[in-house]
Design a protein around this motif. Structure first.
Motif, short mmCIF file in Angstrom:
data_model
loop_
_atom_site.label_atom_id
_atom_site.label_comp_id
_atom_site.label_asym_id
_atom_site.label_seq_id
_atom_site.Cartn_x
_atom_site.Cartn_y
_atom_site.Cartn_z
N GLU A 153 -19.91 -80.55 -16.41
CA GLU A 153 -18.46 -80.53 -16.27
C GLU A 153 -17.84 -81.74 -16.95
O GLU A 153 -18.30 -82.87 -16.78
CB GLU A 153 -18.07 -80.52 -14.80
CG GLU A 153 -16.57 -80.48 -14.57
CD GLU A 153 -16.23 -80.43 -13.09
OE1 GLU A 153 -15.18 -79.86 -12.76
OE2 GLU A 153 -17.02 -80.95 -12.29
N SER B 62 -13.56 -73.82 -13.61
CA SER B 62 -14.41 -75.01 -13.53
C SER B 62 -15.17 -75.06 -12.22
O SER B 62 -16.37 -75.37 -12.18
CB SER B 62 -13.55 -76.27 -13.69
OG SER B 62 -14.32 -77.44 -13.50
N TYR C 3 -19.17 -74.72 -12.89
CA TYR C 3 -19.89 -75.99 -12.80
C TYR C 3 -20.35 -76.32 -11.39
O TYR C 3 -21.45 -76.85 -11.21
CB TYR C 3 -19.02 -77.12 -13.34
CG TYR C 3 -18.62 -76.93 -14.78
CD1 TYR C 3 -19.59 -76.90 -15.78
CD2 TYR C 3 -17.29 -76.77 -15.15
CE1 TYR C 3 -19.24 -76.70 -17.10
CE2 TYR C 3 -16.94 -76.58 -16.47
CZ TYR C 3 -17.92 -76.55 -17.45
OH TYR C 3 -17.57 -76.35 -18.76
#
Length: 232
Positions: free
Chosen positions: A202, A190, A194
């Motif tokens: 996200e 993540s 993102y």
């Protein structure tokens, strides 16, 4: 295609014929398979006793080929459950499991001991800046970030596959270790996708944590005392 041919050979050969083939493979050094590669990292994650790192025999060669083929699909395609496309036969199942566990440990722990991965992980708490690299990560190029995202996906696929293989064999402690590893890898992915690369939107799970707090890739049970990240 080589695996398909070997599968047919194992299915049709007699026990005596397989024994002869196995001895021929064991006698050739180019067919040696190295295992326990994760031993370079001090960690209790899925640790199993190992007498040595050298394995010989047809079953080990076939098992390694299946793992490598699954890893290529995991790293370079969007296929779901890539390791299930070429499942092991009973002939090399035990060898396959050993290589898969060692591979999952190695990929996960390698990220945990990589200062660049620590740098990416810290961006879980940074403001999202779509479309450009964070200021203090300029030393890491976009191409490098993509490579680390791919490494993280590959490690995640290995961990997922090991969890699936060991559903009925994992101890409670091992299951907890795997869940921790999955959470850490998801958080790292993540951060890279993102926050560093600025791709997509996200969806926050409320579980993102900073490396310096000792979670994302920090000194948990599965990593056994990772040194603190260093500034680049």
């Amino acid at each position: 295609m080589a695996l398909q041919s070997l599968d047919r050979l194992v299915a049709t050969a007699s026990e005596k014929e397989l024994a002869v083939i196995d001895e021929i493979v064991k006698d050739r050094d180019e067919f040696v398979v190295m295992t326990n590669l994760a031993s370079q990292y001090e960690s209790e994650l899925l640790r199993t006793p190992q007498s040595n790192n050298i394995r010989r025999g047809l079953a080990w060669v076939m098992a390694l080929a299946r793992v490598e083929l699954g890893a290529m699909r995991a790293g370079f395609t969007d296929v779901r459950n890539p390791f299930e496309l070429v499942p092991p036969s009973r002939y090399e199942f035990a060898e396959y499991v050993e290589i898969m566990v060692d591979s999952a440990r190695t990929h996960y722990l390698a990220l945990g001991n990589d200062p660049n991965a620590h740098l990416y992980a810290r961006w879980n708490q940074a403001p999202i800046k779509p479309g450009r690299m964070p200021t203090d990560a300029q030393v890491l190029t976009e191409r490098q970030a993509i490579a680390y995202a791919r490494r993280t996906v590959l490690a995640s696929q290995f961990v997922d596959a090991v969890e699936s293989l060991g559903k009925t064999q994992l101890s409670a402690d091992q299951y907890v270790q795997l869940q921790q590893a999955k959470q850490h890898l998801a958080s790292l992915k993540s951060a890279i996708v993102y926050r560093v690369l600025g791709l997509g939107i996200e969806v926050s799970s409320g579980t993102n944590t900073a490396l310096d707090g000792g979670t994302v890739l920090g000194p948990v049970t599965g990593l056994g005392g990772l040194p603190p990240a260093t500034e680049k």
